[in-house]
Design an enzyme around this catalytic site. Structure first.
Site, PDB file in Angstrom:
ATOM      1  N   GLU A   1     -46.687 -46.985  -2.927  1.00  0.00           N
ATOM      2  CA  GLU A   1     -47.924 -47.306  -2.942  1.00  0.00           C
ATOM      3  C   GLU A   1     -48.609 -46.457  -2.194  1.00  0.00           C
ATOM      4  OE1 GLU A   1     -49.700 -51.213  -0.965  1.00  0.00           O
ATOM      5  OE2 GLU A   1     -47.847 -51.662  -1.733  1.00  0.00           O
TER       6      GLU A   1
ATOM      7  N   ASP B   1     -57.218 -54.972   5.591  1.00  0.00           N
ATOM      8  CA  ASP B   1     -56.514 -54.313   6.530  1.00  0.00           C
ATOM      9  C   ASP B   1     -56.856 -54.214   7.832  1.00  0.00           C
ATOM     10  OD1 ASP B   1     -54.702 -52.806   4.511  1.00  0.00           O
ATOM     11  OD2 ASP B   1     -56.624 -52.120   3.710  1.00  0.00           O
TER      12      ASP B   1
END
Lengths: 400, 259
Positions: free
Chosen positions: B49, B60
């Protein structure tokens, strides 16, 4: 065409709005929407809210004819919708109380919120104190420095204020952190978003709770002048006081609506918060909206002398109203706002918030071009006490 | 057949579990992306990824936020990242998946983006701020070039929603293991195993778990209930520290026989 039936069922205002949020939040916002739609038609919810707005907030707020300011401008007559006289000193409490009641209704015990100038933080901390909800407020470090007094007010009211150091350390970053906190605590926590932005259903909920401003204004103005005003002016950061003021007037095509963004140090500079004038559509904080961004789609820092307007986006309904040209959007610089703050203080004995001073400044320009038989209503969204330190640092004052 | 589909087909036949590490493009300079991908491929990653940095990554935690800021501070652009992948692709044989937020893609242009990443050799896309309610904005462009949009399922998704998401899904399903943002965690919710089993039972696609996984023990435990793991924050921390042996240990944990 009608503009008052939006958003559609997916939360879109034309291409704007929507629900661009992490999957973890989808269930929470779907539930919020369901519960809100029920509350909206539940007389007991509406009665409880209306009782609080009357007896606790002090509504309705006056619609005041500013004779001296009108004389100063020379032209159209200026009325002020006195949202600064609400409990906690700004329009923010209209929404905070409504959403705090919704929090209770959803069986949640905790609240998270972001704040820029601190007005929404104070209003939310107040509503949480009243309704016995735990309250966490995220505020940019930069704004904490600018708004010390409001930070302390929140703490006195029992809220926990968390300083946000990431990014530009202002409102945008406080929203990021509030969203992250909400994702992590979604089971028992509701996010009381403070402006008419964010993912659906927030823009709609905030608009509806703030629409009391425009509804009262319309009735009050009719009573005084037996017509509708020619122009209505409000300042815009995310756009909650403006959409609350404008919404009840949207179908009254003869009423010209003006939204005033912050031009900061000038639209030619990089230091402003004029998302409509200088931004382009994109996605941030759950919604498709105009954003200040670079050509790679990285969000740029906004600048405004007023912490409450210091946001690189603007609520999705405003984006739509801009595109269909129902509302005219313009911008006022830091210096113009500072001057308007002093003018209103000296002519009327009313110290406006720096946010509201942007609307006052624009109204002064507008009034000059209008006939004495024409009328402007300005949404005086908040009072200026919180800004005295910032203003003094700009224009000086008597030293001991 | 798309590389992602092909890889999972093979893994299923061979009874293996997947390990998908995450790297932030541009962190440490874009030039370092090649050596990172080569190392991860060689160490046994199933797919990789690749994060595209965004100024406001709300899904995040601090580690990936900071990696993104470091990357943006080098001045890296999405165009450069796409070009870099095109250059590296001939020596990387495993699937490559971009992970980023909507706004950088909008700025690039969704149609152009879909076309460009396909020709550069990207196989899939993960967009954490794009729930199924809004995905139509990009799916037609992705379908056209056969880029697989990986959908996320979370602890908050009710069973009907899980069914809907996994039914639409392509490649694999990304099962988010925590209520929260990315970042290492000492512990997971006690009902995680039953949650993963539930997703497995409804999903026609392989199920990969991610968010918070940081030790070989986590990997082993979680693999009992799903088809693979995605590890982001820990990989970034270990790469920062130059601790490549520990990365190998994490990947090797997927190769242990499942008890």
């Amino acid at each position: 065409m009608t503009t008052t039936t939006l958003p559609d069922e997916k939360g879109h205002f034309g291409m704007y709005g929507g629900r661009y949020v992490p999957e973890t939040l989808m269930q929470a916002i779907i539930e919020l929407e369901k519960e809100y739609e029920k509350a909206k038609v539940d007389p007991s919810f509406q009665n409880e809210l209306n009782d609080l707005l009357r007896d606790y907030v002090g509504r309705e707020t006056p619609l005041y004819y500013a004779k001296n300011l009108t004389k100063y401008a020379g032209g159209g007559k200026i009325y002020l919708k006195r949202e600064d006289l609400n409990h906690t000193g700004a329009h923010k409490i209209n929404n905070s109380l409504g959403q705090a009641l919704l929090t209770k209704r959803m069986g949640k015990s905790k609240v998270v919120a972001e704040t820029g100038a601190g007005q929404h933080g104070v209003a939310t901390a107040t509503a949480c104190a009243l309704l016995n909800l735990e309250c966490v407020i995220f505020m940019g470090e930069e704004d904490i420095l600018r708004q010390q007094l409001n930070v302390f007010r929140m703490e006195i009211l029992g809220a926990k204020v968390i300083s946000v150091k990431s990014g530009s350390a202002t409102l945008k970053d406080a929203v990021n952190e509030a969203l992250r906190y909400w994702v992590s605590n979604v089971e028992d926590t509701h996010y009381i978003l403070g402006s008419a932005m964010g993912p659906h259903p927030f823009p709609k909920i905030v608009r509806d709770f703030q629409s009391v401003i425009g509804q009262e204004t319309k009735l009050q103005f009719m009573k005084k002048e037996a017509k509708l005003p020619e122009a209505v002016v409000a300042c815009i950061g995310g756009g909650s006081n403006a959409i609350g003021m404008f919404y009840p007037f949207l179908e009254d095509r003869e009423v010209r609506l003006y939204g005033v963004e912050s031009a900061g140090l000038g639209l030619h500079s990089e230091k402003h918060a004029a998302s409509l004038a200088k931004g382009k559509p994109g996605i941030l904080h759950g919604a498709y909206m105009y954003l200040l961004q670079n050509q790679d789609g990285q969000i740029q820092e906004a600048h405004s002398i007023s912490a409450g307007l210091d946001y690189p986006g603007i609520g999705p309904e405003h984006c739509y109203l801009h595109d269909i040209e129902r509302v005219k959007y313009d911008a006022i610089t830091d210096d113009e706002a500072l001057e308007a703050l002093q003018v209103l203080s000296k002519t009327e004995g009313i110290i406006p918030a720096l946010e509201s001073a942007h609307a006052i400044s624009y109204a002064l320009k507008l009034a000059k071009e209008m006939e004495p038989t024409e009328h402007i209503v300005v949404c005086l969204s908040g009072r200026g006490d919180k800004d005295m330190e910032a203003v003094r640092s700009k224009i000086g004052g008597v030293k001991a | 057949m798309n590389r992602i589909e092909k890889v999972f087909k093979t893994m299923k036949v061979e009874g293996r579990k997947a390990f998908v590490p995450y790297v932030m493009a541009g962190d440490g300079g874009l030039a370092s992306l090649k050596e990172k991908l080569v190392f991860l491929q060689e160490a046994g990653a199933t797919a990789i990824e690749i994060g595209i940095p965004f100024s406001d990554p709300v899904a995040d935690g601090p580690v990936i936020q900071e990696a993104g800021i470091r990357a943006l501070n080098t001045g890296v652009t999405l165009q450069e990242i796409v070009d870099c992948i095109r250059e590296i692709r001939p020596i990387i044989h495993i699937p490559l998946i971009f992970m980023t937020y909507m706004n950088p893609l909008l700025a690039y242009g969704l149609e152009r983006f879909s076309r460009d990443i396909q020709t550069s050799g990207i196989d899939g896309l993960i967009i954490p701020d794009l729930p199924i309610e809004e995905e139509e904005i990009i799916t037609a462009y992705l379908d056209e070039v056969k880029i697989e949009l990986i959908r996320l399922v979370t602890l908050q998704s009710p069973i009907e929603r899980m069914e809907e998401i996994t039914k639409r899904g392509k490649g694999f399903v990304y099962a988010v293991t925590v209520n929260g943002i990315t970042g290492t965690r000492a512990q997971f919710a006690t009902h995680l195993s039953s949650h993963l089993k539930k997703i497995k039972s409804v999903s026609p696609l392989p199920v990969l778990a991610g968010f918070g996984i940081s030790t070989p023990e986590h990997v082993e435990e979680i693999l009992k209930y799903c088809d693979g793991v995605i590890v982001g924050t820990k990989i970034i921390e270990l790469m920062e520290a130059g601790n490549y042996e520990h990365i190998r240990a994490l990947i090797d944990a997927t190769k242990l026989p499942i008890a």
